[in-house]
Design a protein around this motif. Structure first.
Motif, PDB file in Angstrom:
ATOM      1  N   UNK A   1       0.828  -1.209   0.000  1.00  0.00           N
ATOM      2  CA  UNK A   1       0.000   0.000   0.000  1.00  0.00           C
ATOM      3  C   UNK A   1       0.860   1.256   0.000  1.00  0.00           C
ATOM      4  N   UNK A   2       1.875   1.262   0.828  1.00  0.00           N
ATOM      5  CA  UNK A   2       2.745   2.430   0.920  1.00  0.00           C
ATOM      6  C   UNK A   2       3.460   2.697  -0.402  1.00  0.00           C
ATOM      7  N   UNK A   3       4.047   1.666  -0.982  1.00  0.00           N
ATOM      8  CA  UNK A   3       4.780   1.863  -2.239  1.00  0.00           C
ATOM      9  C   UNK A   3       3.841   2.221  -3.382  1.00  0.00           C
ATOM     10  N   UNK A   4       2.632   1.682  -3.367  1.00  0.00           N
ATOM     11  CA  UNK A   4       1.648   2.039  -4.397  1.00  0.00           C
ATOM     12  C   UNK A   4       1.289   3.525  -4.294  1.00  0.00           C
ATOM     13  N   UNK A   5       1.094   4.033  -3.073  1.00  0.00           N
ATOM     14  CA  UNK A   5       0.787   5.451  -2.896  1.00  0.00           C
ATOM     15  C   UNK A   5       1.948   6.322  -3.357  1.00  0.00           C
ATOM     16  N   UNK A   6       3.170   5.915  -3.042  1.00  0.00           N
ATOM     17  CA  UNK A   6       4.334   6.698  -3.462  1.00  0.00           C
ATOM     18  C   UNK A   6       4.378   6.806  -4.981  1.00  0.00           C
ATOM     19  N   UNK A   7       4.120   5.693  -5.656  1.00  0.00           N
ATOM     20  CA  UNK A   7       4.156   5.687  -7.124  1.00  0.00           C
ATOM     21  C   UNK A   7       2.948   6.411  -7.716  1.00  0.00           C
ATOM     22  N   UNK A   8       1.775   6.117  -7.217  1.00  0.00           N
ATOM     23  CA  UNK A   8       0.531   6.652  -7.769  1.00  0.00           C
ATOM     24  C   UNK A   8       0.425   8.159  -7.603  1.00  0.00           C
ATOM     25  N   UNK A   9       0.886   8.666  -6.465  1.00  0.00           N
ATOM     26  CA  UNK A   9       0.700  10.085  -6.157  1.00  0.00           C
ATOM     27  C   UNK A   9       2.001  10.877  -6.138  1.00  0.00           C
ATOM     28  N   UNK A  10       3.088  10.284  -6.634  1.00  0.00           N
ATOM     29  CA  UNK A  10       4.380  10.963  -6.680  1.00  0.00           C
ATOM     30  C   UNK A  10       4.692  11.608  -5.333  1.00  0.00           C
ATOM     31  N   UNK A  11       4.499  10.849  -4.292  1.00  0.00           N
ATOM     32  CA  UNK A  11       4.654  11.293  -2.912  1.00  0.00           C
ATOM     33  C   UNK A  11       6.092  11.088  -2.444  1.00  0.00           C
ATOM     34  N   UNK A  12       6.550  11.965  -1.570  1.00  0.00           N
ATOM     35  CA  UNK A  12       7.888  11.831  -0.976  1.00  0.00           C
ATOM     36  C   UNK A  12       7.729  11.285   0.438  1.00  0.00           C
ATOM     37  N   UNK A  13       8.441  10.219   0.760  1.00  0.00           N
ATOM     38  CA  UNK A  13       8.340   9.561   2.068  1.00  0.00           C
ATOM     39  C   UNK A  13       9.540   9.923   2.928  1.00  0.00           C
ATOM     40  N   UNK A  14       9.261  10.313   4.169  1.00  0.00           N
ATOM     41  CA  UNK A  14      10.314  10.665   5.109  1.00  0.00           C
ATOM     42  C   UNK A  14      10.010  10.013   6.448  1.00  0.00           C
ATOM     43  N   UNK A  15      11.033   9.391   7.042  1.00  0.00           N
ATOM     44  CA  UNK A  15      10.933   8.856   8.390  1.00  0.00           C
ATOM     45  C   UNK A  15      11.772   9.737   9.305  1.00  0.00           C
ATOM     46  N   UNK A  16      11.312   9.949  10.526  1.00  0.00           N
ATOM     47  CA  UNK A  16      12.110  10.688  11.505  1.00  0.00           C
ATOM     48  C   UNK A  16      11.611  10.374  12.901  1.00  0.00           C
ATOM     49  N   UNK A  17      12.371  10.796  13.888  1.00  0.00           N
ATOM     50  CA  UNK A  17      11.932  10.694  15.276  1.00  0.00           C
ATOM     51  C   UNK A  17      10.968  11.837  15.549  1.00  0.00           C
ATOM     52  N   UNK A  18      10.074  11.639  16.496  1.00  0.00           N
ATOM     53  CA  UNK A  18       9.065  12.651  16.805  1.00  0.00           C
ATOM     54  C   UNK A  18       9.696  13.996  17.174  1.00  0.00           C
ATOM     55  N   UNK A  19      10.822  13.958  17.882  1.00  0.00           N
ATOM     56  CA  UNK A  19      11.437  15.215  18.313  1.00  0.00           C
ATOM     57  C   UNK A  19      12.048  16.005  17.154  1.00  0.00           C
ATOM     58  N   UNK A  20      12.203  15.388  15.995  1.00  0.00           N
ATOM     59  CA  UNK A  20      12.763  16.055  14.816  1.00  0.00           C
ATOM     60  C   UNK A  20      11.677  16.632  13.919  1.00  0.00           C
ATOM     61  N   UNK A  21      10.445  16.227  14.126  1.00  0.00           N
ATOM     62  CA  UNK A  21       9.354  16.554  13.208  1.00  0.00           C
ATOM     63  C   UNK A  21       9.201  18.042  12.935  1.00  0.00           C
ATOM     64  N   UNK A  22       9.124  18.871  13.968  1.00  0.00           N
ATOM     65  CA  UNK A  22       8.909  20.310  13.762  1.00  0.00           C
ATOM     66  C   UNK A  22       9.984  20.940  12.915  1.00  0.00           C
ATOM     67  N   UNK A  23      11.212  20.613  13.225  1.00  0.00           N
ATOM     68  CA  UNK A  23      12.332  21.166  12.471  1.00  0.00           C
ATOM     69  C   UNK A  23      12.323  20.707  11.017  1.00  0.00           C
ATOM     70  N   UNK A  24      12.023  19.434  10.825  1.00  0.00           N
ATOM     71  CA  UNK A  24      12.000  18.874   9.476  1.00  0.00           C
ATOM     72  C   UNK A  24      10.870  19.481   8.647  1.00  0.00           C
TER      73      UNK A  24
END
Length: 187
Positions: A133-156
């Motif tokens: 499902x995740x890879x299909x969404x990335x391909x279908x919607x030209x989405x950019x995926x980013x993983x991070x720790x919660x404490x980094x979210x605001x800055x990112x």
């Protein structure tokens, strides 16, 4: 735009927060990275931004809303819910972004592909179904995926929207923008 005007606009960045984003202690800690923020209904995503324009550009604001957003998920389990119980709603949001020619950054906190493949989450969604499902969404919607720790979210989020704004403001008014990047709004 003149480079000094671009820098002034970037310094004036205002975070736009979707009205559906929950007010939690983590939410408030993310806001520390954004001294200026406003809540408004976004067509897609949880976060976007706007930048003040100089009078030489007609004043008002250059907005990324409707063009670029960050869709934040607090965990793999929340992502799983989006691909199961809330799939229709989640898909409609990405369809709206695609129809608008928008870009979505899907930011998932405290996650990795390794965790997904190993089933290190509480949802009963199978690993293979989640990855598919995740890879299909990335391909279908030209989405950019980013993983991070919660404490980094605001800055990112701030850095993503700042860079997107910088790229677009530097070319504001270029014939290559097709007129789509000159949308402004006034207060």
């Amino acid at each position: 735009m003149h480079p000094l005007d671009v820098m002034d606009a970037l310094d004036g960045i205002i975070l736009l927060i979707d009205t559906r984003e929950q007010d939690t202690s983590l939410f408030r800690s993310r806001l520390r990275d954004f001294p200026r923020h406003e809540r408004e209904k976004l067509d897609f995503g949880d976060y976007s931004a706007k930048f003040p324009l100089p009078e030489t550009e007609g004043g008002g604001f250059f907005t990324l809303a409707g063009r670029v957003s960050v869709e934040r998920k607090m965990s793999i389990d929340e992502l799983c819910q989006c691909f199961t119980h809330d799939r229709d709603r989640f898909e409609r949001e990405f369809e709206r972004a695609k129809a608008a020619g928008g870009r979505v950054y899907l930011l998932v906190e405290n996650a990795s592909f390794e965790m997904m493949y190993a089933g290190k989450y509480r949802s009963k969604m199978r690993e293979s179904a989640l990855i598919a499902s995740l890879l299909a969404f990335l391909a279908r919607y030209d989405c950019r995926l980013i993983f991070c720790k919660a404490e980094t979210t605001g800055r990112l989020i701030k850095d993503i929207l700042y860079r997107e704004g910088k790229e677009r403001l530097e070319h504001l008014g270029d014939s290559s923008d097709g007129g789509e990047q000159t949308k402004t709004e006034t207060d």
